[in-house]
Design a protein around this motif. Sequence first.
Motif, mmCIF file in Angstrom:
data_model
loop_
_atom_site.group_PDB
_atom_site.id
_atom_site.type_symbol
_atom_site.label_atom_id
_atom_site.label_comp_id
_atom_site.label_asym_id
_atom_site.label_seq_id
_atom_site.Cartn_x
_atom_site.Cartn_y
_atom_site.Cartn_z
ATOM 1 N N GLN A 9 0.818 -1.209 0.000
ATOM 2 C CA GLN A 9 0.000 0.000 0.000
ATOM 3 C C GLN A 9 0.853 1.262 0.000
ATOM 4 O O GLN A 9 0.579 2.204 -0.740
ATOM 5 C CB GLN A 9 -0.923 0.015 1.228
ATOM 6 C CG GLN A 9 -1.897 1.183 1.251
ATOM 7 C CD GLN A 9 -2.753 1.188 2.496
ATOM 8 O OE1 GLN A 9 -2.250 1.324 3.612
ATOM 9 N NE2 GLN A 9 -4.057 1.028 2.325
ATOM 10 N N GLN A 10 1.890 1.272 0.834
ATOM 11 C CA GLN A 10 2.699 2.481 1.013
ATOM 12 C C GLN A 10 4.177 2.138 0.883
ATOM 13 O O GLN A 10 4.611 1.065 1.316
ATOM 14 C CB GLN A 10 2.424 3.096 2.389
ATOM 15 C CG GLN A 10 2.844 4.542 2.546
ATOM 16 C CD GLN A 10 1.787 5.516 2.043
ATOM 17 O OE1 GLN A 10 0.778 5.109 1.466
ATOM 18 N NE2 GLN A 10 2.011 6.794 2.228
ATOM 19 N N VAL A 11 4.931 3.068 0.295
ATOM 20 C CA VAL A 11 6.376 2.912 0.154
ATOM 21 C C VAL A 11 7.066 3.878 1.106
ATOM 22 O O VAL A 11 6.739 5.068 1.142
ATOM 23 C CB VAL A 11 6.832 3.215 -1.288
ATOM 24 C CG1 VAL A 11 8.344 3.042 -1.424
ATOM 25 C CG2 VAL A 11 6.094 2.330 -2.278
ATOM 26 N N HIS A 12 8.018 3.370 1.892
ATOM 27 C CA HIS A 12 8.853 4.214 2.752
ATOM 28 C C HIS A 12 10.248 4.237 2.154
ATOM 29 O O HIS A 12 10.828 3.172 1.898
ATOM 30 C CB HIS A 12 8.882 3.664 4.172
ATOM 31 C CG HIS A 12 7.550 3.701 4.862
ATOM 32 N ND1 HIS A 12 7.152 4.756 5.649
ATOM 33 C CD2 HIS A 12 6.520 2.822 4.856
ATOM 34 C CE1 HIS A 12 5.940 4.525 6.113
ATOM 35 N NE2 HIS A 12 5.528 3.353 5.642
ATOM 36 N N ALA A 13 10.785 5.438 1.919
ATOM 37 C CA ALA A 13 12.025 5.542 1.159
ATOM 38 C C ALA A 13 12.975 6.570 1.754
ATOM 39 O O ALA A 13 12.573 7.450 2.524
ATOM 40 C CB ALA A 13 11.717 5.888 -0.293
ATOM 41 N N VAL A 14 14.242 6.458 1.363
ATOM 42 C CA VAL A 14 15.302 7.345 1.837
ATOM 43 C C VAL A 14 16.129 7.801 0.639
ATOM 44 O O VAL A 14 16.391 7.019 -0.281
ATOM 45 C CB VAL A 14 16.226 6.632 2.846
ATOM 46 C CG1 VAL A 14 17.412 7.521 3.226
ATOM 47 C CG2 VAL A 14 15.445 6.233 4.100
ATOM 48 N N MET A 15 16.532 9.064 0.659
ATOM 49 C CA MET A 15 17.457 9.581 -0.340
ATOM 50 C C MET A 15 18.701 10.130 0.353
ATOM 51 O O MET A 15 18.582 10.945 1.281
ATOM 52 C CB MET A 15 16.830 10.684 -1.180
ATOM 53 C CG MET A 15 17.765 11.220 -2.267
ATOM 54 S SD MET A 15 17.006 12.495 -3.298
ATOM 55 C CE MET A 15 17.028 13.891 -2.186
ATOM 56 N N CYS A 16 19.871 9.687 -0.066
ATOM 57 C CA CYS A 16 21.132 10.229 0.444
ATOM 58 C C CYS A 16 21.451 11.487 -0.353
ATOM 59 O O CYS A 16 21.538 11.434 -1.590
ATOM 60 C CB CYS A 16 22.256 9.214 0.296
ATOM 61 S SG CYS A 16 21.961 7.649 1.147
ATOM 62 N N LEU A 17 21.646 12.602 0.328
ATOM 63 C CA LEU A 17 21.878 13.860 -0.375
ATOM 64 C C LEU A 17 23.152 13.825 -1.214
ATOM 65 O O LEU A 17 23.224 14.451 -2.274
ATOM 66 C CB LEU A 17 21.945 15.012 0.631
ATOM 67 C CG LEU A 17 20.594 15.450 1.213
ATOM 68 C CD1 LEU A 17 20.788 16.518 2.273
ATOM 69 C CD2 LEU A 17 19.664 15.943 0.129
ATOM 70 N N GLU A 18 24.156 13.071 -0.752
ATOM 71 C CA GLU A 18 25.399 13.018 -1.529
ATOM 72 C C GLU A 18 25.210 12.299 -2.859
ATOM 73 O O GLU A 18 26.033 12.451 -3.772
ATOM 74 C CB GLU A 18 26.507 12.346 -0.723
ATOM 75 C CG GLU A 18 26.278 10.891 -0.409
ATOM 76 C CD GLU A 18 27.434 10.258 0.346
ATOM 77 O OE1 GLU A 18 27.483 9.023 0.406
ATOM 78 O OE2 GLU A 18 28.283 11.006 0.871
ATOM 79 N N ASP A 19 24.130 11.547 -2.982
ATOM 80 C CA ASP A 19 23.850 10.836 -4.233
ATOM 81 C C ASP A 19 22.929 11.621 -5.164
ATOM 82 O O ASP A 19 22.681 11.192 -6.297
ATOM 83 C CB ASP A 19 23.204 9.476 -3.942
ATOM 84 C CG ASP A 19 24.135 8.540 -3.176
ATOM 85 O OD1 ASP A 19 25.366 8.691 -3.304
ATOM 86 O OD2 ASP A 19 23.620 7.666 -2.446
ATOM 87 N N TYR A 20 22.417 12.756 -4.696
ATOM 88 C CA TYR A 20 21.457 13.505 -5.502
ATOM 89 C C TYR A 20 22.136 14.142 -6.708
ATOM 90 O O TYR A 20 23.213 14.733 -6.598
ATOM 91 C CB TYR A 20 20.778 14.592 -4.670
ATOM 92 C CG TYR A 20 19.729 15.367 -5.438
ATOM 93 C CD1 TYR A 20 18.526 14.771 -5.780
ATOM 94 C CD2 TYR A 20 19.955 16.683 -5.844
ATOM 95 C CE1 TYR A 20 17.550 15.463 -6.494
ATOM 96 C CE2 TYR A 20 18.989 17.388 -6.551
ATOM 97 C CZ TYR A 20 17.798 16.774 -6.881
ATOM 98 O OH TYR A 20 16.848 17.464 -7.593
ATOM 99 N N ARG A 21 21.500 14.028 -7.847
ATOM 100 C CA ARG A 21 21.988 14.643 -9.076
ATOM 101 C C ARG A 21 20.935 15.655 -9.537
ATOM 102 O O ARG A 21 19.841 15.265 -9.958
ATOM 103 C CB ARG A 21 22.219 13.592 -10.167
ATOM 104 C CG ARG A 21 23.275 12.553 -9.797
ATOM 105 C CD ARG A 21 24.660 13.202 -9.657
ATOM 106 N NE ARG A 21 25.668 12.239 -9.236
ATOM 107 C CZ ARG A 21 26.054 12.057 -7.983
ATOM 108 N NH1 ARG A 21 25.483 12.777 -7.005
ATOM 109 N NH2 ARG A 21 26.989 11.194 -7.685
#
Length: 333
Positions: free
Chosen positions: A144-156
């Motif tokens: 039903q729901q996705v919980h996610a993380v983004m590493c700022l050093e990987d952001y493009r």
Amino acid sequence: MELKQITAKDIPTMSKLLIERQNVESEIFPFLKNSCLDMQYIVNLLGKWFTHHKMIGYGAFINNELVGYLIGEIKHDTTRGRHVWVHYEGLAIRADQSPELLRNLYAKASEAWVKQGCFMHYTIIPLGNQVYYDAYQRLSFFVQQVHAVMCLEDYRPFENVADAEVRLATKMDSEAMGKMSSIIQAYQNAAPTFEPVVPEAVVDIKSGYSSILEEEDAICLLAVEDRKELAFQVYFPTSSNLMTPDSSIELSVAGTYDVQMGKGVGKKLMNESYKIIQEKGYEMIVTDWRITNLASSTFWPKCGFKPIAYRMVRYIDYNIAWANFDNSSMKML
């Protein structure tokens, strides 16, 4: 092996199993090896569950040693009614045990939950070890729901973004935020999400959006063109836990008007948010979205968000409360 009801006296061995599970998770998601991956933290957390909440679950024991557990909180609210909620920390099995143990634990626990009148079963499933997800799929749970993380050093940063102005919102923008509360309602109501927002809740939702800017720690960015709001993103500081990395901030809510979709407005917002959040010293952004929301489930992974857990759900036909062979009325047929 013996399956029996789990109690507070099992907390120390439950904590060991959970740490073992999280060590495996952190091999896939290194940022989960955080300050909360600590025996005392987990013991205290589980202790609070048994002290302050109604928890019902079962453990699997071999020679009186706990090798797996599943425990859920009996809850009730106006949206879901009476239901059970298995938290992220609510299930773990020892690495040498078969994934079938998860299904056997659910079979035992779910029977007790149904007897409590809980026909909606929600479970937060970790994704670092495939056996948990596979077992729950084979129990007819759906995502039903996705919980996610983004590493700022990987952001493009995105290229080819909109020309819209992006600025920090102020309290003068409260009315505009109230109006934009309709954005997410529209996406949730529409196909293929079909998640209804009842009319009596609309006023409260609008009021909640309007009051966001009263929160001192809120970071709210608006995309504006010709004095018209196009989209927004709202961030709040968050505390670490076993599924929330240290030094992270939560993307709490975001939305783009449908007519602005595909024009690079969301990308422009994300680029500017990234700059501000990085300047404030955060290293991670956490967020979640409904998997059936096509806009969210397409855009957020493009930004670099990686799923670390799913909220999975199973709805039990309430007719089972009477239509079973243990029911005395059935025996009369």
